[in-house]
Design an enzyme around this catalytic site. Sequence first.
Site, PDB file in Angstrom:
ATOM      1  N   ARG A   1       1.067 -11.338  -7.174  1.00  0.00           N
ATOM      2  CA  ARG A   1       1.363 -11.951  -5.884  1.00  0.00           C
ATOM      3  C   ARG A   1       1.484 -10.911  -4.776  1.00  0.00           C
ATOM      4  O   ARG A   1       1.552  -9.717  -5.022  1.00  0.00           O
ATOM      5  CB  ARG A   1       2.681 -12.715  -5.956  1.00  0.00           C
ATOM      6  CG  ARG A   1       2.648 -14.004  -6.745  1.00  0.00           C
ATOM      7  CD  ARG A   1       4.045 -14.585  -6.839  1.00  0.00           C
ATOM      8  NE  ARG A   1       4.044 -15.881  -7.519  1.00  0.00           N
ATOM      9  CZ  ARG A   1       5.100 -16.426  -8.069  1.00  0.00           C
ATOM     10  NH1 ARG A   1       6.266 -15.783  -8.041  1.00  0.00           N
ATOM     11  NH2 ARG A   1       5.017 -17.606  -8.653  1.00  0.00           N
TER      12      ARG A   1
ATOM     13  N   ARG B   1      33.894  -8.666  16.709  1.00  0.00           N
ATOM     14  CA  ARG B   1      33.324  -8.613  18.055  1.00  0.00           C
ATOM     15  C   ARG B   1      34.293  -9.304  19.005  1.00  0.00           C
ATOM     16  O   ARG B   1      34.981 -10.249  18.622  1.00  0.00           O
ATOM     17  CB  ARG B   1      31.944  -9.267  18.086  1.00  0.00           C
ATOM     18  CG  ARG B   1      30.980  -8.626  17.086  1.00  0.00           C
ATOM     19  CD  ARG B   1      29.575  -9.154  17.225  1.00  0.00           C
ATOM     20  NE  ARG B   1      28.726  -8.719  16.124  1.00  0.00           N
ATOM     21  CZ  ARG B   1      28.137  -7.538  16.051  1.00  0.00           C
ATOM     22  NH1 ARG B   1      28.300  -6.658  17.034  1.00  0.00           N
ATOM     23  NH2 ARG B   1      27.375  -7.223  15.019  1.00  0.00           N
TER      24      ARG B   1
ATOM     25  N   THR C   1      25.995   2.672  12.277  1.00  0.00           N
ATOM     26  CA  THR C   1      25.117   1.493  12.265  1.00  0.00           C
ATOM     27  C   THR C   1      23.958   1.744  11.321  1.00  0.00           C
ATOM     28  O   THR C   1      23.396   2.842  11.307  1.00  0.00           O
ATOM     29  CB  THR C   1      24.583   1.161  13.671  1.00  0.00           C
ATOM     30  OG1 THR C   1      23.525   0.193  13.564  1.00  0.00           O
ATOM     31  CG2 THR C   1      24.041   2.389  14.376  1.00  0.00           C
ATOM     32  N   ILE C   2      23.585   0.726  10.550  1.00  0.00           N
ATOM     33  CA  ILE C   2      22.467   0.911   9.630  1.00  0.00           C
ATOM     34  C   ILE C   2      21.128   0.966  10.363  1.00  0.00           C
ATOM     35  O   ILE C   2      20.124   1.418   9.809  1.00  0.00           O
ATOM     36  CB  ILE C   2      22.412  -0.205   8.563  1.00  0.00           C
ATOM     37  CG1 ILE C   2      22.064  -1.558   9.193  1.00  0.00           C
ATOM     38  CG2 ILE C   2      23.695  -0.264   7.766  1.00  0.00           C
ATOM     39  CD1 ILE C   2      21.733  -2.646   8.175  1.00  0.00           C
ATOM     40  N   ASP C   3      21.093   0.518  11.620  1.00  0.00           N
ATOM     41  CA  ASP C   3      19.818   0.337  12.315  1.00  0.00           C
ATOM     42  C   ASP C   3      19.108   1.637  12.696  1.00  0.00           C
ATOM     43  O   ASP C   3      17.901   1.640  12.923  1.00  0.00           O
ATOM     44  CB  ASP C   3      20.032  -0.493  13.591  1.00  0.00           C
ATOM     45  CG  ASP C   3      20.588  -1.879  13.295  1.00  0.00           C
ATOM     46  OD1 ASP C   3      20.348  -2.379  12.178  1.00  0.00           O
ATOM     47  OD2 ASP C   3      21.262  -2.447  14.172  1.00  0.00           O
TER      48      ASP C   3
ATOM     49  N   GLY D   1       6.259   2.858  -1.344  1.00  0.00           N
ATOM     50  CA  GLY D   1       4.820   2.700  -1.546  1.00  0.00           C
ATOM     51  C   GLY D   1       4.264   1.377  -1.072  1.00  0.00           C
ATOM     52  O   GLY D   1       3.330   0.826  -1.670  1.00  0.00           O
TER      53      GLY D   1
ATOM     54  N   ARG E   1      17.439  -4.791  13.631  1.00  0.00           N
ATOM     55  CA  ARG E   1      17.311  -5.352  14.991  1.00  0.00           C
ATOM     56  C   ARG E   1      15.917  -5.045  15.534  1.00  0.00           C
ATOM     57  O   ARG E   1      14.924  -5.379  14.899  1.00  0.00           O
ATOM     58  CB  ARG E   1      18.417  -4.819  15.909  1.00  0.00           C
ATOM     59  CG  ARG E   1      19.806  -5.291  15.509  1.00  0.00           C
ATOM     60  CD  ARG E   1      20.804  -5.144  16.631  1.00  0.00           C
ATOM     61  NE  ARG E   1      20.911  -3.768  17.097  1.00  0.00           N
ATOM     62  CZ  ARG E   1      21.685  -3.401  18.113  1.00  0.00           C
ATOM     63  NH1 ARG E   1      22.408  -4.289  18.764  1.00  0.00           N
ATOM     64  NH2 ARG E   1      21.756  -2.127  18.478  1.00  0.00           N
TER      65      ARG E   1
ATOM     66  N   ASP F   1      19.208   3.142  15.484  1.00  0.00           N
ATOM     67  CA  ASP F   1      18.576   2.830  16.769  1.00  0.00           C
ATOM     68  C   ASP F   1      19.207   3.561  17.958  1.00  0.00           C
ATOM     69  O   ASP F   1      18.990   3.168  19.110  1.00  0.00           O
ATOM     70  CB  ASP F   1      18.621   1.324  17.023  1.00  0.00           C
ATOM     71  CG  ASP F   1      20.039   0.755  17.034  1.00  0.00           C
ATOM     72  OD1 ASP F   1      20.993   1.489  16.689  1.00  0.00           O
ATOM     73  OD2 ASP F   1      20.191  -0.427  17.383  1.00  0.00           O
TER      74      ASP F   1
ATOM     75  N   GLY G   1      27.952   1.093  16.852  1.00  0.00           N
ATOM     76  CA  GLY G   1      26.638   1.227  17.465  1.00  0.00           C
ATOM     77  C   GLY G   1      26.698   1.247  18.971  1.00  0.00           C
ATOM     78  O   GLY G   1      27.742   1.553  19.566  1.00  0.00           O
ATOM     79  N   ASP G   2      25.588   0.873  19.614  1.00  0.00           N
ATOM     80  CA  ASP G   2      25.528   0.993  21.075  1.00  0.00           C
ATOM     81  C   ASP G   2      26.529   0.084  21.777  1.00  0.00           C
ATOM     82  O   ASP G   2      27.113   0.469  22.797  1.00  0.00           O
ATOM     83  CB  ASP G   2      24.104   0.736  21.584  1.00  0.00           C
ATOM     84  CG  ASP G   2      23.548  -0.620  21.170  1.00  0.00           C
ATOM     85  OD1 ASP G   2      24.196  -1.327  20.369  1.00  0.00           O
ATOM     86  OD2 ASP G   2      22.453  -0.967  21.643  1.00  0.00           O
TER      87      ASP G   2
ATOM     88  N   GLY H   1      28.762  -4.291  13.820  1.00  0.00           N
ATOM     89  CA  GLY H   1      28.379  -4.496  12.437  1.00  0.00           C
ATOM     90  C   GLY H   1      28.875  -3.367  11.554  1.00  0.00           C
ATOM     91  O   GLY H   1      28.876  -2.206  11.955  1.00  0.00           O
TER      92      GLY H   1
ATOM     93  N   LYS I   1      -6.173  -4.041  -7.269  1.00  0.00           N
ATOM     94  CA  LYS I   1      -4.724  -4.125  -7.101  1.00  0.00           C
ATOM     95  C   LYS I   1      -4.204  -5.456  -7.620  1.00  0.00           C
ATOM     96  O   LYS I   1      -4.770  -6.511  -7.335  1.00  0.00           O
ATOM     97  CB  LYS I   1      -4.336  -3.961  -5.616  1.00  0.00           C
ATOM     98  CG  LYS I   1      -4.517  -2.549  -5.088  1.00  0.00           C
ATOM     99  CD  LYS I   1      -3.921  -2.412  -3.691  1.00  0.00           C
ATOM    100  CE  LYS I   1      -2.413  -2.493  -3.731  1.00  0.00           C
ATOM    101  NZ  LYS I   1      -1.810  -1.353  -4.448  1.00  0.00           N
TER     102      LYS I   1
ATOM    103  N   ARG J   1      38.149   8.327   7.073  1.00  0.00           N
ATOM    104  CA  ARG J   1      38.845   9.322   6.264  1.00  0.00           C
ATOM    105  C   ARG J   1      38.778  10.704   6.899  1.00  0.00           C
ATOM    106  O   ARG J   1      39.784  11.432   6.968  1.00  0.00           O
ATOM    107  CB  ARG J   1      38.232   9.360   4.862  1.00  0.00           C
ATOM    108  CG  ARG J   1      38.751  10.438   3.919  1.00  0.00           C
ATOM    109  CD  ARG J   1      38.014  10.320   2.585  1.00  0.00           C
ATOM    110  NE  ARG J   1      38.440  11.321   1.618  1.00  0.00           N
ATOM    111  CZ  ARG J   1      37.900  12.530   1.504  1.00  0.00           C
ATOM    112  NH1 ARG J   1      36.914  12.895   2.319  1.00  0.00           N
ATOM    113  NH2 ARG J   1      38.331  13.381   0.585  1.00  0.00           N
TER     114      ARG J   1
ATOM    115  N   GLU K   1       2.149  -1.421   0.798  1.00  0.00           N
ATOM    116  CA  GLU K   1       0.762  -1.456   1.268  1.00  0.00           C
ATOM    117  C   GLU K   1       0.681  -1.668   2.778  1.00  0.00           C
ATOM    118  O   GLU K   1      -0.250  -1.197   3.429  1.00  0.00           O
ATOM    119  CB  GLU K   1      -0.014  -2.572   0.547  1.00  0.00           C
ATOM    120  CG  GLU K   1      -0.481  -2.225  -0.846  1.00  0.00           C
ATOM    121  CD  GLU K   1       0.653  -2.108  -1.852  1.00  0.00           C
ATOM    122  OE1 GLU K   1       0.576  -1.216  -2.720  1.00  0.00           O
ATOM    123  OE2 GLU K   1       1.618  -2.898  -1.760  1.00  0.00           O
TER     124      GLU K   1
END
Length: 319
Positions: free
Chosen positions: A162, A72, A125-127, A185, A171, A129, A102-103, A11, A213, A21, A187
């Site tokens: 709402r 891939r 990787t953004i994860d 923030g 993942r 992980d 990633g892995d 990914g 709230k 670079r 909840e």
Amino acid sequence: MKKIAVLTSGGDAPGMNAAIRAVVRTCLDKGLTVMGIQRGFSGLINGEIFQMDRRSVADIIHRGGTILRTARSEEFKTEAGQKKGAAILNAFGIDGLVVIGGDGSFHGAQALTKYGINAVGLPGTIDNDLAYTDYTIGFDTSVNTVLDAINKLRDTSTSHERVSIVEVMGRNCGDIALYAGLAGGAESIIVPEKGYDINELCRTILEGKLRGKRHNLVIVAEGVGGANEIAKKVEEVTGIGARATILGHIQRGGSPTANDRILASRLGYRAVELLMDGKSSRVVGVRGGEVIDIDIDEALAMERKFDEKLYDIATALSY
């Protein structure tokens, strides 16, 4: 070490271009030839390899995605595919390979080392992980993308009084949800490492309503999933309108943050240094702000630890 190649795999993640670079310009600064491999391991076994220069990576540090593109490859998962990849690297006279991903990408690099290829991995990787490093390239940008989205969602959920259920990527790792939820923030933060009780969630929402709230923000990691089902159940039990938003692949795109650009630059530079020092089967990362490298087998075997303290802080501050 005379010729080094670089590829991106798996990914995409913001900051991959900054890492490319860094690898390219570090190689050139040290008098090395550098080659780009397009479309990851799929491109490798198809011989999609070209020489890169300083112009090849001009004006890309701020761009998301990867100029080398990514794909891939089922063929590369086979022994025959891995042998073919190693043979092609040898045919091009490539002495070392930098793999950004990633892995799954690290497993590909690990496989090539068994056929005599010198390889070093960078965590793209953004994860977030990968257990051996505090942060992966792309994670910070993704968290900020989610934060921007939930800031906007809060406006509309407040207007309509709402509950907003936001599903984020990662993942089976809940770090994007945890960091964005704390910064935004939220909840409630629902992550696979902790699970959740739908009755407890509904009770928390109702207690918040009694305190005045006007809205609730719930962040759900994709490893838990089911944002639409959670929203439906919340609305049924509490009587409060609930809407699900699945952010999806916008979390992979966009201009990388300063943190990701700097991290990618530091790690890319170090990867080239390692190859020049004759090191192989290593992955580069950061711990406590310092660049580190460890054996790729050790890195892949490490068990990731969830940040319980940060989760406790987020929970304490949510009321």
